[in-house]
Design an enzyme around this catalytic site. Sequence first.
Site, PDB file in Angstrom:
ATOM      1  N   VAL A  38       0.837  -1.203   0.000  1.00  0.00           N
ATOM      2  CA  VAL A  38       0.000   0.000   0.000  1.00  0.00           C
ATOM      3  C   VAL A  38       0.873   1.255   0.000  1.00  0.00           C
ATOM      4  CG1 VAL A  38      -1.683   1.338   1.331  1.00  0.00           C
ATOM      5  CG2 VAL A  38      -1.918  -1.148   1.174  1.00  0.00           C
ATOM      6  N   ARG A  50     -23.307  -6.724  15.626  1.00  0.00           N
ATOM      7  CA  ARG A  50     -24.592  -6.623  16.302  1.00  0.00           C
ATOM      8  C   ARG A  50     -24.519  -7.189  17.708  1.00  0.00           C
ATOM      9  NH1 ARG A  50     -28.901  -9.021  12.241  1.00  0.00           N
ATOM     10  NH2 ARG A  50     -27.019 -10.200  11.810  1.00  0.00           N
ATOM     11  N   ARG A  51     -23.782  -8.323  17.820  1.00  0.00           N
ATOM     12  CA  ARG A  51     -23.723  -8.987  19.130  1.00  0.00           C
ATOM     13  C   ARG A  51     -22.275  -9.036  19.615  1.00  0.00           C
ATOM     14  NH1 ARG A  51     -26.617 -14.239  17.205  1.00  0.00           N
ATOM     15  NH2 ARG A  51     -25.780 -13.416  15.275  1.00  0.00           N
ATOM     16  N   GLU A 134     -14.771  -6.183  -5.711  1.00  0.00           N
ATOM     17  CA  GLU A 134     -14.306  -7.428  -6.337  1.00  0.00           C
ATOM     18  C   GLU A 134     -14.927  -8.653  -5.672  1.00  0.00           C
ATOM     19  OE1 GLU A 134     -11.689  -7.825  -9.124  1.00  0.00           O
ATOM     20  OE2 GLU A 134     -13.113  -9.457  -8.968  1.00  0.00           O
ATOM     21  N   VAL A 137     -18.763 -10.611  -6.588  1.00  0.00           N
ATOM     22  CA  VAL A 137     -19.052 -11.610  -7.612  1.00  0.00           C
ATOM     23  C   VAL A 137     -17.944 -12.647  -7.654  1.00  0.00           C
ATOM     24  CG1 VAL A 137     -19.532 -12.031 -10.050  1.00  0.00           C
ATOM     25  CG2 VAL A 137     -20.249  -9.878  -9.008  1.00  0.00           C
ATOM     26  N   GLY A 139     -16.449 -14.519  -5.462  1.00  0.00           N
ATOM     27  CA  GLY A 139     -15.467 -14.581  -4.373  1.00  0.00           C
ATOM     28  C   GLY A 139     -14.072 -14.140  -4.751  1.00  0.00           C
ATOM     29  N   GLU A 195     -27.126 -23.746   2.683  1.00  0.00           N
ATOM     30  CA  GLU A 195     -27.702 -23.320   3.959  1.00  0.00           C
ATOM     31  C   GLU A 195     -28.956 -24.124   4.278  1.00  0.00           C
ATOM     32  OE1 GLU A 195     -27.628 -19.232   4.767  1.00  0.00           O
ATOM     33  OE2 GLU A 195     -26.163 -18.798   3.206  1.00  0.00           O
ATOM     34  N   LYS A 210     -25.544 -11.488  -9.037  1.00  0.00           N
ATOM     35  CA  LYS A 210     -24.216 -11.430  -9.657  1.00  0.00           C
ATOM     36  C   LYS A 210     -24.333 -11.170 -11.158  1.00  0.00           C
ATOM     37  CE  LYS A 210     -22.402 -14.512  -6.095  1.00  0.00           C
ATOM     38  NZ  LYS A 210     -22.270 -15.942  -5.733  1.00  0.00           N
ATOM     39  N   GLY A 309     -16.602 -18.612   0.500  1.00  0.00           N
ATOM     40  CA  GLY A 309     -15.747 -19.013   1.614  1.00  0.00           C
ATOM     41  C   GLY A 309     -15.078 -17.812   2.238  1.00  0.00           C
TER      42      GLY A 309
END
Lengths: 436, 436
Positions: A38, A50-51, A134, A137, A139, A195, A210, A309
């Site tokens: 960089v 959230r939790r 990036e 779509v 992965g 799922e 996508k 993943g």
Amino acid sequence: MKQTPGKKLRVALLGCGVVGSQVIRLMREQADDLAARVGAPLELAGVAVRRPGRARDVEVDPELITTDAEALVTRDDVDIVVEVIGGIEPARSLILAAMNSGKSVVTANKALLAEDGATIHRAARDNSVDLYFEAAVAGAIPLIRPLRESLAGDHVHRVLGIVNGTTNYILDKMDSSGASFSDALEEAQALGYAEADPTADVEGFDAAAKAAILAGIAFHSRVTAADVHREGITEITATDVASAKAMGYVIKLLAICARSEDGRSFGVRVHPAMIPRTHPLAGVREAYNAVFVEAESAGQLMFYGAGAGGAPTASAVLGDIVAVGRNRLAGTRGPEESTYADLTVHPVGETVTRYHVSLDVADKPGVLARVADMFAKQDVSIQTVRQEGLGADAQLVLVTHRASDAALSATIDSLRELDIVRDVVSVMRVEGEDAS
Amino acid sequence: MKQTPGKKLRVALLGCGVVGSQVIRLMREQADDLAARVGAPLELAGVAVRRPGRARDVEVDPELITTDAEALVTRDDVDIVVEVIGGIEPARSLILAAMNSGKSVVTANKALLAEDGATIHRAARDNSVDLYFEAAVAGAIPLIRPLRESLAGDHVHRVLGIVNGTTNYILDKMDSSGASFSDALEEAQALGYAEADPTADVEGFDAAAKAAILAGIAFHSRVTAADVHREGITEITATDVASAKAMGYVIKLLAICARSEDGRSFGVRVHPAMIPRTHPLAGVREAYNAVFVEAESAGQLMFYGAGAGGAPTASAVLGDIVAVGRNRLAGTRGPEESTYADLTVHPVGETVTRYHVSLDVADKPGVLARVADMFAKQDVSIQTVRQEGLGADAQLVLVTHRASDAALSATIDSLRELDIVRDVVSVMRVEGEDAS
């Protein structure tokens, strides 16, 4: 690259699930490499969740954790906001708030880009900040950057993609083992590829989002998920798969973005299709993704890799963070949304392709003549016909020449009304034959 | 993208052969699209050629043609210089002169980048201009940009590439038809896939230049063609190909850039190797190219497409012109050469892989024991042995476990000294087995 003395780039992360925790891990493990690439060290400024008490795959300094995402994205000491929450809200509001505060944004959010990309692209332009996506779509597969930049001097005709790993796993399993859809789905669920509620994958919603993003980039036009014709894979039977196999084809769920012949419009659709086993996409096994691109000058290209993943998606996110970080140090920006071509999306009825049709027919003389007549009336010409089974189990399997979806649909409707047709067992498009 | 009123970007082209003429054609045919994508019209400022009177594939305004390339590249009205002459000189001097005059450069020159990339990268940095070279490796396949940018947040372990179309055509032909090397070469020459003097391709020089460029980018280090261990395909026989086929392998000429296990060095080599037919690279047919990348987080990626040819290479050049043009309008630059990691290139002897060895042996008892002893002395362990043929034609075919190139070479040397070994028929590395 020379390091800017004293300068740090501070990253705010929205979401710390499968992808977010990998982003944190990689930022930590590869800190030196990332700083060198960089031009300044990257530092985690905060993580909105959230939790806060939930167990995570990565250790995070509790002081960095916050439930106040809005405060985080507008903090003065934040340079880059990484959004890996997913879904429309609160992701959209947070991205807009970040951009309005001058932060550049990296997101993996396909649903938001497909639903309302226009709003966030506009906010990026209005605030002169970067929007990189990036990871949205396919992965880890570098796809957005090649399409937006490497092919910027070319003319894309068609994109054919296997962009959903769950459905590719299921269809591959059906193809290799002869399993039924429900057995293959169960196995995919047991292995974590699908799922508990598989609707978004098996009904093609994920692939459609996508497809909308890819079509927009490929054709320099604005496309939303609503423009995408969508069919899922739940109706595919072991018989369909076996029949395709016997003919030298394999069934894949494809996202297809195709320019019309006159170049003035294009279609975007997601549906199962038969492709020849010699096509480069046919060899894409298990949960892998691949996108096949046909361009005027470049010819045929294919990009292959892991489509989902935590670590693969985080790799794509990190690549974007590096790009955005470099741009900020250089006081510049990456390419904006390109919609200058403003082409029309044509309805699915205008799609021209070949069809594979299986009919359960009565065992009577003259059946073929009457069936063929229905095709002829719609000007759909038949390439091959064969009869499978005998007597009461007789099936007619027809493959057409190229025809429009509208003509084929009208043909199927008229076939359903014939007394000699007991059932229209399956209708499937045949793709990728002119490409190999 | 908004157009900058009145601003034009003027492009000087060096070379008007197969690629250059396609660049001119595409700049003309896609002028409107290119202007919209860059943000300003591109205009051809001049074309430097050696023989102005020569017939070309494209019509060029005679007033644009010049033989004085040096004057062209330093002209005040030129923004971008596109070099498609190839070779070291005068390409290098012209690129340096262009950069010293503040022009950005797009080049397809793999030989120059592999021989003396350091000099031209340094000139780009010193003059704050862009150097883009997507077309230098694997033609139209977007590869440099994905490796430099998309994978900038990842850690590349290995690159396995089919980066020379001529040799892939020859080996594919030998594999599919059983042809000899010389017959397949002749066919490739007749079809225009191989040149009259095929040395640069069949001896691996072309692939070695590309391997050097890929390794440098993948490992953020400086690599030159001299660092690349190189073996060609001229010794591959129809028997080698058939034997590989019988075992479920295919022989490909691979460019391999692989990090050592401790991560502190890497090897770069070009040689024929056996890969399993299930490996994604095994399906790369005819003159296509493909590059397989293994990265820490992204996992396995593959980029596939046309590796050569006028239009595909011109597509890559145009993509770079668009990027460079946008950068100039924005007053910015793309990524510089990244060599911060400064890893060592280790000698080929330290390469660790598996080997397939065929020996022509005497028909005597105890032969296998004596052969096996030679492997054992070098600590090379044997995975499988089988005998092919009988009596005077007996061959021993051995496949080893992973061993170093140095140990295998010492084994082969000692085998050659055994009276019972009449000939070492072939020694070939086996790659890609852990990857699929």
